[in-house]
Design a protein around this motif. Structure first.
Motif, short mmCIF file in Angstrom:
data_model
loop_
_atom_site.label_atom_id
_atom_site.label_comp_id
_atom_site.label_asym_id
_atom_site.label_seq_id
_atom_site.Cartn_x
_atom_site.Cartn_y
_atom_site.Cartn_z
N THR A 1 0.93 -1.36 0.09
CA THR A 1 0.42 -0.19 -0.03
C THR A 1 0.81 1.43 -0.11
N GLY A 2 1.86 1.29 0.77
CA GLY A 2 2.77 2.49 0.62
C GLY A 2 3.17 2.41 -0.72
N ILE A 3 3.81 1.15 -1.49
CA ILE A 3 4.18 1.76 -2.21
C ILE A 3 3.09 2.38 -3.40
N ILE A 4 2.20 2.11 -3.44
CA ILE A 4 1.21 2.23 -4.68
C ILE A 4 0.76 3.70 -4.02
N ASN A 5 0.76 4.49 -3.16
CA ASN A 5 0.62 5.09 -2.61
C ASN A 5 1.41 6.10 -2.93
N ALA A 6 2.87 6.20 -2.99
CA ALA A 6 3.91 6.61 -2.99
C ALA A 6 4.57 7.39 -4.78
N THR A 7 3.69 5.81 -5.18
CA THR A 7 4.65 6.41 -6.75
C THR A 7 2.42 6.98 -7.36
N LEU A 8 1.85 6.70 -7.12
CA LEU A 8 0.73 7.58 -7.26
C LEU A 8 1.22 8.94 -6.83
N ALA A 9 1.80 9.22 -6.44
CA ALA A 9 2.11 10.81 -5.15
C ALA A 9 3.13 11.53 -6.96
N PHE A 10 3.71 9.96 -7.30
CA PHE A 10 5.04 10.83 -7.90
C PHE A 10 4.70 10.79 -9.38
N LEU A 11 3.58 10.31 -9.51
CA LEU A 11 3.01 10.13 -11.03
C LEU A 11 2.74 11.51 -11.05
N CYS A 12 1.25 11.85 -9.95
CA CYS A 12 1.00 12.51 -10.33
C CYS A 12 1.90 14.62 -10.30
N TRP A 13 2.61 13.90 -9.59
CA TRP A 13 3.94 15.14 -9.28
C TRP A 13 4.40 14.86 -10.81
N GLY A 14 4.64 14.19 -11.57
CA GLY A 14 5.11 14.09 -13.04
C GLY A 14 4.38 14.08 -13.72
N SER A 15 3.21 14.38 -13.49
CA SER A 15 2.55 15.38 -15.07
C SER A 15 1.97 16.62 -14.87
N PHE A 16 2.74 17.36 -13.86
CA PHE A 16 2.27 18.46 -13.42
C PHE A 16 2.25 19.13 -14.40
N PRO A 17 3.75 18.87 -15.75
CA PRO A 17 3.33 20.06 -16.76
C PRO A 17 2.48 20.21 -18.02
N LEU A 18 1.75 19.25 -17.72
CA LEU A 18 -0.08 18.86 -18.47
C LEU A 18 -0.74 20.14 -17.83
N TYR A 19 -0.86 20.48 -16.70
CA TYR A 19 -1.30 21.06 -16.08
C TYR A 19 -1.42 22.60 -16.89
N GLN B 1 8.72 14.58 -16.34
CA GLN B 1 8.52 15.52 -16.89
C GLN B 1 9.38 15.62 -17.95
N PHE B 2 10.57 14.76 -17.81
CA PHE B 2 12.05 14.60 -18.93
C PHE B 2 10.86 14.24 -20.79
N LEU B 3 10.60 12.83 -20.31
CA LEU B 3 9.66 12.61 -21.15
C LEU B 3 8.65 13.31 -22.10
N LEU B 4 7.96 14.37 -21.11
CA LEU B 4 6.76 15.11 -21.65
C LEU B 4 7.20 16.15 -22.51
N GLY B 5 9.22 16.80 -22.04
CA GLY B 5 9.03 17.90 -22.11
C GLY B 5 9.84 17.74 -23.81
N VAL B 6 10.83 16.31 -24.24
CA VAL B 6 10.88 15.81 -25.28
C VAL B 6 9.52 15.46 -26.76
N TRP B 7 9.25 14.20 -25.68
CA TRP B 7 8.10 14.14 -26.89
C TRP B 7 7.47 14.43 -27.47
N LEU B 8 6.33 15.70 -26.04
CA LEU B 8 5.25 15.82 -26.15
C LEU B 8 4.92 17.42 -26.17
N PHE B 9 6.04 18.02 -25.70
CA PHE B 9 5.81 19.53 -25.72
C PHE B 9 7.17 20.04 -27.46
N HIS B 10 7.89 18.59 -27.60
CA HIS B 10 9.33 19.01 -28.66
C HIS B 10 10.21 20.09 -28.02
#
Length: 289
Positions: free
Chosen positions: A3-21, A249-258
């Motif tokens: 449960t701890g790994i799932i919660n922490a992973t979800l948190a980091f996934l959310c923070w990693g998606s901040f550039p989209l927001y 964030q890095f992958l979004l910068g390279v692949w999505l935002f070019h």
């Protein structure tokens, strides 16, 4: 543990998606996004604290000037970090922003050495040297210091250092920090409204209003997930999971935002990634032995 790994992973996934927001709000000036983030975050946190009947800490904190002063400082560091990151995303610097969070763990090590007088092991010194070489290479190639990455790493590192010994937990601490920033944010939004520049009111798109209002849960929910996960998993595991966020964030910068990412720039990143790999491997070996 699971449960701890799932919660922490979800948190980091959310923070990693901040550039989209933040990219979806690129028509709103960064200062306005920051002000609305403070206002809506405080509203959301007040609702959460009220639902949990978790207000007993506040009167005690208000009687301690030293604690108030420490949270004023941490609030200013946090808001500075938020503002620089928002500006970076909305001005095409997502990759450099991710670099700041890649080198943040190594900045934390240096703060521990310089300010807390912690002894560094040989592997940690080698990781710091590799990262410094990577930053020097990026500076030489671009002809300018990667100041966005360094400011993000320094402000978040200093914020983490202050919160490490803070008197409040994650939820209460963020709530008090937003309370500290609330008068400034509210005053700025009122000034914008008087001058007809408040994006929340003047934007022709309803989506902009919804996105600004969503800043509250978008800010607080990952923090709550992180706090819940951090209590259940070892620090070494948490340290490995934290690289999920800058990687996304890095992958979004390279692949999505070019964004431009030349082979020369890749060399600098590889040096920093090698430093992180060395740091993680040394930490895992140390924890096993």
């Amino acid at each position: 543990m699971r449960t701890g790994i799932i919660n922490a992973t979800l948190a980091f996934l959310c923070w990693g998606s901040f550039p989209l927001y933040f990219h979806a709000l690129n028509n709103v000036p960064p200062g306005q996004i920051l002000a609305h983030r403070v206002l809506w975050s405080l509203l959301f946190l007040v609702i959460v604290l009220t639902a949990r009947r978790q207000w007993k800490w506040l009167p005690a904190v208000l009687r301690q000037p030293r604690v108030i002063g420490s949270f004023v400082a941490s609030a200013l560091l946090l808001s500075g970090n938020w503002l620089v990151y928002i500006w970076a995303v909305n001005n095409g610097h997502v990759i450099e922003g991710s670099l700041g969070y890649f080198i943040n763990p190594l900045v934390n090590i240096m703060f521990g050495y310089l300010l807390l007088k912690e002894r560094l092991r040989v592997g940690q010194w080698a990781a710091i040297a590799l990262a410094a070489l990577g930053v020097a290479w990026l500076t030489w190639q671009a002809g300018t210091v990667p100041w966005i990455a360094l400011i993000l790493a320094a402000t978040f590192g200093a914020y983490g250092l202050m919160r490490k010994t803070a008197a409040l937990g994650a939820l209460e601490g963020l709530a008090f920090e937003t309370m500290v920033l609330f008068p400034l944010a509210l005053g700025y939004v009122i000034w914008l409204t008087v001058h007809g520049e408040n994006a929340f009111i003047n934007s022709p798109a309803d989506s902009t209003r919804w996105l600004l209002a969503a800043a509250g849960p978008i800010t607080a929910i990952p923090l709550l997930l992180f706090a819940a996960g951090a209590r259940k998993i070892p620090l070494a595991v948490l340290g490995m999971l934290q690289y999920i966020s800058p990687t996304i964030q890095f992958l979004l910068g390279v692949w999505l935002f070019h964004e431009a990412f030349t082979a020369e720039r890749l060399v600098g990143f590889v040096l920093i990634w090698a430093a992180l790999a060395l740091y993680a491997a040394e930490g895992l070996w140390r924890s096993r032995t």
